[in-house]
Design a protein around this motif. Structure first.
Motif, PDB file in Angstrom:
ATOM      1  N   VAL A  47      -2.365  -1.055  -8.709  1.00 28.02           N
ATOM      2  CA  VAL A  47      -1.590   0.163  -8.933  1.00 28.02           C
ATOM      3  C   VAL A  47      -0.148  -0.182  -9.292  1.00 28.02           C
ATOM      4  O   VAL A  47       0.428   0.355 -10.251  1.00 28.02           O
ATOM      5  CB  VAL A  47      -1.636   1.080  -7.689  1.00 28.02           C
ATOM      6  N   SER A  48       0.456  -1.105  -8.541  1.00 19.19           N
ATOM      7  CA  SER A  48       1.840  -1.504  -8.809  1.00 19.19           C
ATOM      8  C   SER A  48       1.980  -2.146 -10.184  1.00 19.19           C
ATOM      9  O   SER A  48       2.940  -1.874 -10.923  1.00 19.19           O
ATOM     10  CB  SER A  48       2.334  -2.473  -7.726  1.00 19.19           C
ATOM     11  N   ALA A  51      -9.469   4.205  -0.694  1.00 19.56           N
ATOM     12  CA  ALA A  51      -8.403   4.173  -1.690  1.00 19.56           C
ATOM     13  C   ALA A  51      -8.205   5.540  -2.332  1.00 19.56           C
ATOM     14  O   ALA A  51      -7.075   5.968  -2.587  1.00 19.56           O
ATOM     15  CB  ALA A  51      -8.721   3.126  -2.756  1.00 19.56           C
ATOM     16  N   ALA A  84       2.228   1.792  -3.419  1.00 24.50           N
ATOM     17  CA  ALA A  84       1.188   2.255  -4.339  1.00 24.50           C
ATOM     18  C   ALA A  84       0.863   3.729  -4.104  1.00 24.50           C
ATOM     19  O   ALA A  84       0.581   4.470  -5.052  1.00 24.50           O
ATOM     20  CB  ALA A  84      -0.062   1.394  -4.190  1.00 24.50           C
ATOM     21  N   LYS A  85       0.896   4.158  -2.851  1.00 21.12           N
ATOM     22  CA  LYS A  85       0.635   5.565  -2.543  1.00 21.12           C
ATOM     23  C   LYS A  85       1.658   6.475  -3.215  1.00 21.12           C
ATOM     24  O   LYS A  85       1.341   7.591  -3.629  1.00 21.12           O
ATOM     25  CB  LYS A  85       0.659   5.785  -1.026  1.00 21.12           C
ATOM     26  N   ILE A 119       0.831  -1.208   0.000  1.00 16.40           N
ATOM     27  CA  ILE A 119       0.000   0.000   0.000  1.00 16.40           C
ATOM     28  C   ILE A 119       0.862   1.252   0.000  1.00 16.40           C
ATOM     29  O   ILE A 119       0.582   2.218  -0.732  1.00 16.40           O
ATOM     30  CB  ILE A 119      -0.960  -0.028   1.202  1.00 16.40           C
ATOM     31  N   GLU A 120       1.933   1.262   0.795  1.00  9.88           N
ATOM     32  CA  GLU A 120       2.810   2.431   0.837  1.00  9.88           C
ATOM     33  C   GLU A 120       3.466   2.672  -0.516  1.00  9.88           C
ATOM     34  O   GLU A 120       3.615   3.812  -0.953  1.00  9.88           O
ATOM     35  CB  GLU A 120       3.870   2.258   1.925  1.00  9.88           C
ATOM     36  N   LEU A 142      -4.703   6.484  -4.225  1.00  9.49           N
ATOM     37  CA  LEU A 142      -4.449   5.295  -5.035  1.00  9.49           C
ATOM     38  C   LEU A 142      -5.240   5.294  -6.338  1.00  9.49           C
ATOM     39  O   LEU A 142      -4.752   4.767  -7.347  1.00  9.49           O
ATOM     40  CB  LEU A 142      -4.799   4.023  -4.243  1.00  9.49           C
ATOM     41  N   GLY A 146       0.622   6.117  -7.280  1.00 12.71           N
ATOM     42  CA  GLY A 146      -0.748   6.352  -7.760  1.00 12.71           C
ATOM     43  C   GLY A 146      -0.998   7.824  -7.994  1.00 12.71           C
ATOM     44  O   GLY A 146      -0.099   8.651  -7.824  1.00 12.71           O
ATOM     45  N   ALA A 201      -4.081  -1.751  -4.309  1.00 16.44           N
ATOM     46  CA  ALA A 201      -2.669  -1.388  -4.271  1.00 16.44           C
ATOM     47  C   ALA A 201      -1.842  -2.263  -5.215  1.00 16.44           C
ATOM     48  O   ALA A 201      -0.929  -1.784  -5.896  1.00 16.44           O
ATOM     49  CB  ALA A 201      -2.137  -1.502  -2.844  1.00 16.44           C
TER      50      ALA A 201
END
Length: 334
Positions: free
Chosen positions: A299-300, A40, A15-16, A12-13, A45, A19, A296
């Motif tokens: 996103v990656s 999200a 992706a933040k 998640i970090e 994101l 994104g 997430a």
């Protein structure tokens, strides 16, 4: 070099930082879906486009306090129309990924897999990967395919494994270890999955599957427990340290991941790869943490650019991929 993702919070970090992506949500008229999307969006994101019944979506958006003018709503009625709208938005380059909302998996994937809708990538098989975080294992496990390919043959398994290896590369594991699962650790003609496992192991050694260390057949205990492998006298670089678990078929994979989720408290992030855009497949019963982790992961995958059709079409595949009929999609209403 990418930083290895070992827990969902790392995913998640990361992706933040990269994104947001434009996300089409097919069948968005569901409270759990909108709640996850709102979180999200607040984390940077996604920029969501909500597809479905406009009145349902608008009423729910009001409940969650979304600014009506800031929410993109594509008004359609019916599952087929919603899935077609999502496919069209990807094809036209207006969104970067698709997320399953309140729609059956088979209804969505039948549309997305249909060649006429333009999301199929030449020479590449679509498959599903779960990233699994469970407290008793020191890193994320990639389990495939537990949601899309029902009973893959050897060629299909080779491509499913390659897809999983590509995903692990994207999350920062340059040399993933893949365990090819069966019920036993020895090759037995009476158990076809052991024959496939042995063939996949040799295919990887000969370069037909790249970027992954493969061993099998391995039973699940030996794949994730070094102590179990040692007790059984299994000498393997993969045993006890697997990054990827390739299951024999959809049924066994589905049972495995749901056992981990409901009995071991695992968090699951699930995405279909191999199409023109990542497709987030979530169950209507999935908790918010799993939905957020799935977003997430998408996103990656999008940020890495690994799934774009042009790149795949130019690359010569070393694995022969038979045409994938829409009937290969999971028929269950997940």
């Amino acid at each position: 070099m990418a930083i290895e993702v070992r827990r969902m919070r790392d995913l998640i970090e990361r992706a933040k930082a990269s994104g947001p992506i434009r996300l089409a949500v097919v069948g968005a008229g569901q409270g759990l879906v909108l709640g996850s999307l709102q979180e999200a969006e607040s984390l940077g994101l996604v920029e969501p486009c909500l597809i479905g019944n406009a009145r349902e979506i608008t009423d729910l958006a009001k409940t969650y306090g979304w600014d009506q003018g800031a929410v993109c709503i594509a008004a359609v009625d019916g599952d087929a129309e919603a899935a077609m709208a999502g496919a069209r938005l990807v094809r036209e380059g207006r969104v970067d990924a698709i997320m399953k909302g309140n729609i059956h998996t088979d209804a969505l994937m039948r549309v997305l897999l249909h060649e006429a809708n333009g999301l199929r990538v030449p020479g590449r098989r679509a498959s599903h990967v779960f990233l699994v975080e469970v407290s008793s294992y020191p890193k994320l496990l990639c389990i495939t395919d537990a949601a899309l390919n029902i009973a893959p043959d050897l060629n299909a398994k080779a491509q499913i494994l390659q897809n999983a290896a590509d995903v692990t590369h994207i999350i920062g594991i340059p040399s993933p270890k893949a365990a090819i699962l069966s019920a036993v650790e020895t090759v037995s003609p009476a158990i076809p999955s052991t024959l496939d496992a042995a063939a996949l192991t040799l295919m990887a050694r000969r370069g037909q599957i790249s970027g992954v260390l493969v061993d099998g057949p391995l039973a699940f205990d030996n794949a994730i427990s070094a102590a179990a492998a040692k007790e059984k006298g299994i000498a393997s670089e993969v045993a006890g340290d697997a990054d990827i678990i390739l299951v024999p078929d959809l049924v066994s994979g589905n049972i495995l991941v749901k056992n981990l989720e409901y009995l071991a408290g695992a968090t699951l992030a699930g995405v279909v790869v191999g199409l023109a855009a990542p497709v987030i497949l979530t169950s209507r019963a999935d908790p918010a943490a799993g939905r957020l982790a799935s977003i997430a992961l998408a996103v990656s995958l999008h940020t890495a650019g690994a799934l774009k059709p042009a790149a795949q079409a130019e690359a010569a595949s070393v694995v022969h991929v038979a045409p994938q009929p829409e009937a290969a999609c999971c028929p269950l209403p997940a």
